[in-house]
Scaffold this motif. Structure first.
Motif, PDB file in Angstrom:
ATOM      1  N   VAL A  32       0.815  -1.208   0.000  1.00 41.41           N
ATOM      2  CA  VAL A  32       0.000   0.000   0.000  1.00 41.41           C
ATOM      3  C   VAL A  32       0.846   1.255   0.000  1.00 41.41           C
ATOM      4  N   THR A  33       0.359   2.218  -0.753  1.00 39.04           N
ATOM      5  CA  THR A  33       0.817   3.595  -0.659  1.00 39.04           C
ATOM      6  C   THR A  33      -0.403   4.406  -0.265  1.00 39.04           C
ATOM      7  N   LEU A  34      -0.245   5.265   0.710  1.00 41.14           N
ATOM      8  CA  LEU A  34      -1.337   6.145   1.111  1.00 41.14           C
ATOM      9  C   LEU A  34      -1.196   7.439   0.323  1.00 41.14           C
ATOM     10  N   LEU A  35      -2.154   7.683  -0.547  1.00 38.82           N
ATOM     11  CA  LEU A  35      -2.134   8.900  -1.362  1.00 38.82           C
ATOM     12  C   LEU A  35      -2.798  10.005  -0.553  1.00 38.82           C
ATOM     13  N   GLU A  36      -2.001  10.847   0.040  1.00 39.38           N
ATOM     14  CA  GLU A  36      -2.497  11.923   0.902  1.00 39.38           C
ATOM     15  C   GLU A  36      -3.009  13.085   0.059  1.00 39.38           C
ATOM     16  N   ALA A  37      -3.925  13.834   0.630  1.00 43.58           N
ATOM     17  CA  ALA A  37      -4.510  14.982  -0.065  1.00 43.58           C
ATOM     18  C   ALA A  37      -3.457  16.026  -0.399  1.00 43.58           C
ATOM     19  N   ASP A  38      -2.424  16.159   0.432  1.00 38.46           N
ATOM     20  CA  ASP A  38      -1.394  17.167   0.190  1.00 38.46           C
ATOM     21  C   ASP A  38      -0.130  16.581  -0.422  1.00 38.46           C
ATOM     22  N   GLY A  39      -0.184  15.321  -0.858  1.00 33.01           N
ATOM     23  CA  GLY A  39       0.991  14.667  -1.432  1.00 33.01           C
ATOM     24  C   GLY A  39       1.246  15.139  -2.847  1.00 33.01           C
ATOM     25  N   LEU A  40       2.241  15.964  -3.024  1.00 37.70           N
ATOM     26  CA  LEU A  40       2.520  16.550  -4.329  1.00 37.70           C
ATOM     27  C   LEU A  40       2.937  15.500  -5.351  1.00 37.70           C
ATOM     28  N   GLY A  41       3.732  14.516  -4.937  1.00 35.64           N
ATOM     29  CA  GLY A  41       4.232  13.528  -5.867  1.00 35.64           C
ATOM     30  C   GLY A  41       3.156  12.620  -6.441  1.00 35.64           C
ATOM     31  N   ALA A  42       2.071  12.458  -5.733  1.00 34.03           N
ATOM     32  CA  ALA A  42       1.023  11.535  -6.164  1.00 34.03           C
ATOM     33  C   ALA A  42      -0.226  12.269  -6.630  1.00 34.03           C
ATOM     34  N   ALA A  43      -0.120  13.547  -6.911  1.00 28.58           N
ATOM     35  CA  ALA A  43      -1.304  14.336  -7.269  1.00 28.58           C
ATOM     36  C   ALA A  43      -2.001  13.793  -8.512  1.00 28.58           C
ATOM     37  N   ALA A  44      -1.239  13.425  -9.519  1.00 19.71           N
ATOM     38  CA  ALA A  44      -1.849  12.920 -10.760  1.00 19.71           C
ATOM     39  C   ALA A  44      -2.552  11.590 -10.509  1.00 19.71           C
ATOM     40  N   GLU A  45      -1.921  10.715  -9.732  1.00 20.43           N
ATOM     41  CA  GLU A  45      -2.569   9.431  -9.441  1.00 20.43           C
ATOM     42  C   GLU A  45      -3.813   9.621  -8.582  1.00 20.43           C
ATOM     43  N   ARG A  46      -3.740  10.514  -7.593  1.00 16.88           N
ATOM     44  CA  ARG A  46      -4.926  10.788  -6.759  1.00 16.88           C
ATOM     45  C   ARG A  46      -6.088  11.237  -7.621  1.00 16.88           C
ATOM     46  N   LEU A  47      -5.808  12.137  -8.553  1.00 17.24           N
ATOM     47  CA  LEU A  47      -6.852  12.643  -9.435  1.00 17.24           C
ATOM     48  C   LEU A  47      -7.458  11.506 -10.265  1.00 17.24           C
ATOM     49  N   ARG A  48      -6.613  10.637 -10.820  1.00 16.08           N
ATOM     50  CA  ARG A  48      -7.115   9.482 -11.579  1.00 16.08           C
ATOM     51  C   ARG A  48      -7.964   8.582 -10.691  1.00 16.08           C
ATOM     52  N   ALA A  49      -7.492   8.335  -9.467  1.00 17.63           N
ATOM     53  CA  ALA A  49      -8.219   7.467  -8.537  1.00 17.63           C
ATOM     54  C   ALA A  49      -9.582   8.060  -8.191  1.00 17.63           C
ATOM     55  N   LEU A  50      -9.612   9.352  -7.870  1.00 22.35           N
ATOM     56  CA  LEU A  50     -10.883   9.982  -7.499  1.00 22.35           C
ATOM     57  C   LEU A  50     -11.866   9.980  -8.662  1.00 22.35           C
ATOM     58  N   ARG A  51     -11.375  10.229  -9.856  1.00 24.93           N
ATOM     59  CA  ARG A  51     -12.256  10.175 -11.040  1.00 24.93           C
ATOM     60  C   ARG A  51     -12.816   8.773 -11.241  1.00 24.93           C
ATOM     61  N   GLY A  77     -21.247  13.423  -3.660  1.00 30.27           N
ATOM     62  CA  GLY A  77     -21.429  14.346  -2.547  1.00 30.27           C
ATOM     63  C   GLY A  77     -20.388  14.215  -1.452  1.00 30.27           C
ATOM     64  N   HIS A  78     -19.387  13.369  -1.639  1.00 32.16           N
ATOM     65  CA  HIS A  78     -18.342  13.178  -0.620  1.00 32.16           C
ATOM     66  C   HIS A  78     -17.137  14.061  -0.929  1.00 32.16           C
ATOM     67  N   ASP A  79     -16.544  14.577   0.121  1.00 32.12           N
ATOM     68  CA  ASP A  79     -15.319  15.368  -0.015  1.00 32.12           C
ATOM     69  C   ASP A  79     -14.125  14.419   0.022  1.00 32.12           C
ATOM     70  N   LEU A  80     -13.916  13.705  -1.063  1.00 33.00           N
ATOM     71  CA  LEU A  80     -12.796  12.767  -1.131  1.00 33.00           C
ATOM     72  C   LEU A  80     -11.460  13.490  -1.280  1.00 33.00           C
ATOM     73  N   GLU A  81     -11.496  14.709  -1.784  1.00 36.04           N
ATOM     74  CA  GLU A  81     -10.257  15.455  -2.025  1.00 36.04           C
ATOM     75  C   GLU A  81      -9.460  15.722  -0.751  1.00 36.04           C
ATOM     76  N   SER A  82     -10.117  15.801   0.383  1.00 38.35           N
ATOM     77  CA  SER A  82      -9.408  16.126   1.622  1.00 38.35           C
ATOM     78  C   SER A  82      -9.039  14.888   2.434  1.00 38.35           C
ATOM     79  N   ARG A  83      -9.286  13.705   1.884  1.00 39.27           N
ATOM     80  CA  ARG A  83      -9.061  12.471   2.629  1.00 39.27           C
ATOM     81  C   ARG A  83      -8.085  11.563   1.879  1.00 39.27           C
ATOM     82  N   PRO A  84      -7.394  10.678   2.596  1.00 36.01           N
ATOM     83  CA  PRO A  84      -6.444   9.780   1.932  1.00 36.01           C
ATOM     84  C   PRO A  84      -7.146   8.768   1.021  1.00 36.01           C
ATOM     85  N   VAL A  85      -6.410   8.308   0.038  1.00 38.63           N
ATOM     86  CA  VAL A  85      -6.832   7.207  -0.815  1.00 38.63           C
ATOM     87  C   VAL A  85      -5.787   6.109  -0.641  1.00 38.63           C
TER      88      VAL A  85
END
Length: 157
Positions: free
Chosen positions: A103-122, A133-141
């Motif tokens: 596991v890697t925890l993709l944090e909301a403020d993790g600059l290195g994983a921003a592109a992957e976080r965006l793909r995951a949230l989409r 209706g969930h604020d997933l952007e402020s929570r870890p993935v």
């Protein structure tokens, strides 16, 4: 010289099962060596053997997502298992897939994983309209890099 490619970790059949089922069970290990099993929603990375599961806003035991048992477990021991299964009263349709990974925890403020976080949230929002209706952007993935898969099916269909 021709070198053979190793077989893919996730087969086409595995990917079809992952797309068909709606939930999985995430298994971590707690500080006492006990398995901690948590049902979860997930999305599959279409390009590599990787699965994303969010720490969403459904009611939890803690308002701080980093204090949840599964997250505490993952920070100490980043090895997990993820189980998906297809149930049917017609037992010829039964199947399951057990994934192992790190596991890697993709944090909301993790600059290195921003592109992957965006793909995951989409991907998660496309799969589960409830996340609209969930604020997933402020929570870890939770991102699981799959290293092995064990599968079983009652039939080849």
């Amino acid at each position: 010289m021709v070198t053979e490619q190793p077989p893919p970790i996730l087969t086409a059949s595995d990917r079809r099962l992952l797309e068909a089922v709606r939930t999985a069970t995430l298994a971590t290990m707690d500080d006492y060596g006990r398995p901690r099993l948590v049902p979860c929603c997930f999305a599959v990375d279409p390009d590599r053997p990787r699965v994303w599961t969010p720490i969403d806003q459904k009611p939890k035991n803690s308002t701080d997502p980093r204090r949840l048992g599964r997250v505490v477990d993952l920070m100490a021991r980043p090895h997990v298992s993820l189980l998906v299964d297809r149930w049917s009263e017609d037992w010829s349709e039964l199947a399951w897939l057990r994934l192992y990974g790190d596991v890697t925890l993709l944090e909301a403020d993790g600059l290195g994983a921003a592109a992957e976080r965006l793909r995951a949230l989409r991907a998660l929002r496309a799969r589960y309209p409830q996340y609209g209706g969930h604020d997933l952007e402020s929570r870890p993935v939770i991102a699981v890099q799959i290293s092995a898969a064990i599968r079983w099916a009652a039939s080849d269909s």
